[in-house]
Write a protein that holds these residues in place. Sequence first.
Motif, PDB file in Angstrom:
ATOM      1  N   ILE A 217      -8.687  -8.842  -4.198  1.00 41.06           N
ATOM      2  CA  ILE A 217      -7.741  -9.962  -4.130  1.00 41.06           C
ATOM      3  C   ILE A 217      -6.998  -9.867  -2.805  1.00 41.06           C
ATOM      4  O   ILE A 217      -6.454  -8.813  -2.467  1.00 41.06           O
ATOM      5  CB  ILE A 217      -6.741  -9.925  -5.288  1.00 41.06           C
ATOM      6  N   THR A 218      -6.978 -10.948  -2.049  1.00 40.44           N
ATOM      7  CA  THR A 218      -6.285 -10.985  -0.761  1.00 40.44           C
ATOM      8  C   THR A 218      -5.271 -12.124  -0.763  1.00 40.44           C
ATOM      9  O   THR A 218      -5.610 -13.268  -1.075  1.00 40.44           O
ATOM     10  CB  THR A 218      -7.274 -11.166   0.394  1.00 40.44           C
TER      11      THR A 218
ATOM     12  N   PRO B 211      -8.576  -3.625  -7.844  1.00 41.30           N
ATOM     13  CA  PRO B 211      -8.843  -2.739  -8.983  1.00 41.30           C
ATOM     14  C   PRO B 211     -10.346  -2.637  -9.215  1.00 41.30           C
ATOM     15  O   PRO B 211     -11.091  -3.597  -8.982  1.00 41.30           O
ATOM     16  CB  PRO B 211      -8.139  -3.450 -10.143  1.00 41.30           C
ATOM     17  N   GLY B 212     -10.791  -1.468  -9.662  1.00 42.09           N
ATOM     18  CA  GLY B 212     -12.228  -1.325  -9.864  1.00 42.09           C
ATOM     19  C   GLY B 212     -12.597  -0.018 -10.527  1.00 42.09           C
ATOM     20  O   GLY B 212     -11.743   0.803 -10.879  1.00 42.09           O
ATOM     21  N   ILE B 213     -13.893   0.172 -10.692  1.00 46.68           N
ATOM     22  CA  ILE B 213     -14.433   1.366 -11.334  1.00 46.68           C
ATOM     23  C   ILE B 213     -15.627   1.860 -10.524  1.00 46.68           C
ATOM     24  O   ILE B 213     -16.421   1.064 -10.020  1.00 46.68           O
ATOM     25  CB  ILE B 213     -14.835   1.078 -12.795  1.00 46.68           C
ATOM     26  N   SER B 214     -15.721   3.171 -10.377  1.00 44.34           N
ATOM     27  CA  SER B 214     -16.855   3.812  -9.707  1.00 44.34           C
ATOM     28  C   SER B 214     -17.518   4.759 -10.690  1.00 44.34           C
ATOM     29  O   SER B 214     -16.837   5.545 -11.360  1.00 44.34           O
ATOM     30  CB  SER B 214     -16.395   4.590  -8.467  1.00 44.34           C
TER      31      SER B 214
ATOM     32  N   ILE C 276     -14.566   6.995 -12.348  1.00 48.73           N
ATOM     33  CA  ILE C 276     -13.191   6.928 -11.855  1.00 48.73           C
ATOM     34  C   ILE C 276     -12.736   5.472 -11.846  1.00 48.73           C
ATOM     35  O   ILE C 276     -13.405   4.606 -11.282  1.00 48.73           O
ATOM     36  CB  ILE C 276     -13.081   7.492 -10.424  1.00 48.73           C
ATOM     37  N   VAL C 277     -11.605   5.206 -12.472  1.00 46.49           N
ATOM     38  CA  VAL C 277     -10.963   3.895 -12.418  1.00 46.49           C
ATOM     39  C   VAL C 277      -9.813   3.988 -11.418  1.00 46.49           C
ATOM     40  O   VAL C 277      -9.021   4.933 -11.468  1.00 46.49           O
ATOM     41  CB  VAL C 277     -10.442   3.469 -13.799  1.00 46.49           C
ATOM     42  N   GLY C 278      -9.733   3.029 -10.517  1.00 44.52           N
ATOM     43  CA  GLY C 278      -8.689   3.100  -9.499  1.00 44.52           C
ATOM     44  C   GLY C 278      -8.254   1.741  -9.017  1.00 44.52           C
ATOM     45  O   GLY C 278      -8.795   0.701  -9.421  1.00 44.52           O
ATOM     46  N   ALA C 279      -7.249   1.739  -8.159  1.00 48.42           N
ATOM     47  CA  ALA C 279      -6.733   0.516  -7.550  1.00 48.42           C
ATOM     48  C   ALA C 279      -6.545   0.762  -6.058  1.00 48.42           C
ATOM     49  O   ALA C 279      -5.859   1.705  -5.656  1.00 48.42           O
ATOM     50  CB  ALA C 279      -5.419   0.103  -8.186  1.00 48.42           C
ATOM     51  N   ASN C 280      -7.167  -0.080  -5.256  1.00 49.19           N
ATOM     52  CA  ASN C 280      -7.111   0.036  -3.805  1.00 49.19           C
ATOM     53  C   ASN C 280      -6.090  -0.961  -3.263  1.00 49.19           C
ATOM     54  O   ASN C 280      -6.271  -2.173  -3.394  1.00 49.19           O
ATOM     55  CB  ASN C 280      -8.493  -0.228  -3.216  1.00 49.19           C
TER      56      ASN C 280
END
Length: 319
Positions: free
Chosen positions: A193-194, A207-210, A225-229
């Motif tokens: 999202i920008t 937000p995403g998942i690897s 891993i769930v994280g937010a960039n």
Amino acid sequence: MRKAKAIQRQDVDCAVAPEHTCSAAVIRFVFVVLASFCLIGGMSESQAQQSKGTMEFDIHRDGSQLHLGGAYQLPKKVVSLRAGVLYPRTGLPRLDENLTFGRFGIAWGATDRLQLSVGGNAHLHGPGTITNKYFGKTTLMSYSVGAKFKLVDRPRLKIGFAGTLDRLKWVERQAKKIIGVKFVPAGSAHIPITWSATSDLDLHVAPGISVMPSYIDAKIGAGTIVGANLGFTYVPSPLFSLYGSYNVPISGTNAISLKGNFEKVAIWTLGGRTNLGKGWALDLVATNGFGGSAATRIISYFPGSNATVVGVGVSKTFN
């Protein structure tokens, strides 16, 4: 036995001591170069307008910035080639031998809403270990194919969906023992999202998942891993831009500490880009990240948050 343990502990302590000096030197170097970029960005307005007029899109918002999870996409039929060389520095002499790895990628605007990409990352760790049995000669290689689809495209708000499929080789050699995996599946899914806060400043969240292999007993592999960039892009001139990101692991562990334990570490990246004209751009980046794909960019370079990776990259865009 006690004497041997004392000597080992002393070796580790001595190895850790240079980390702060090394990190400070790297930070000073990055700020000096970014300041130089700022001077380049302060060139005359006529030159800036001329440079901007030669491109039909913004080269500072093409989505190729390292570890930046923005919703940028290439316009239809535009192709971007990029390559980079990175040099990790841990401050530990035995770990810093022959440390170099490279990255390459190709992205193509298939339609106004769909972007396709392929990329690769090759890393060869230097010899030696820093603690009892961890961090011997490590090889990390990954190849990925990715797609990004634009869900929302408004003047100030852009939302997309990005996914990658990876093949990951992650091998740790400890003496004569080899631990790890050879080209197993991995992948990721993110919602970039920008938001254009001003004409010069864009703010990002992704937000995403690897999903990666997990070999906890072998002290290698990160699992899911769930994280937010979180990130920003600042473009004060068509000739120069700054960008940064802060990738926070919410669920799962993404780093190995100096003691060999798994832990959570935020992945930071700071970079600058200068527009060289005719579709060419030069990047300088610093990060504590390890991987080169959307799936592996949440991984910290080891050990833990003590290492800094400095790199230079070049990109060429065909309009």
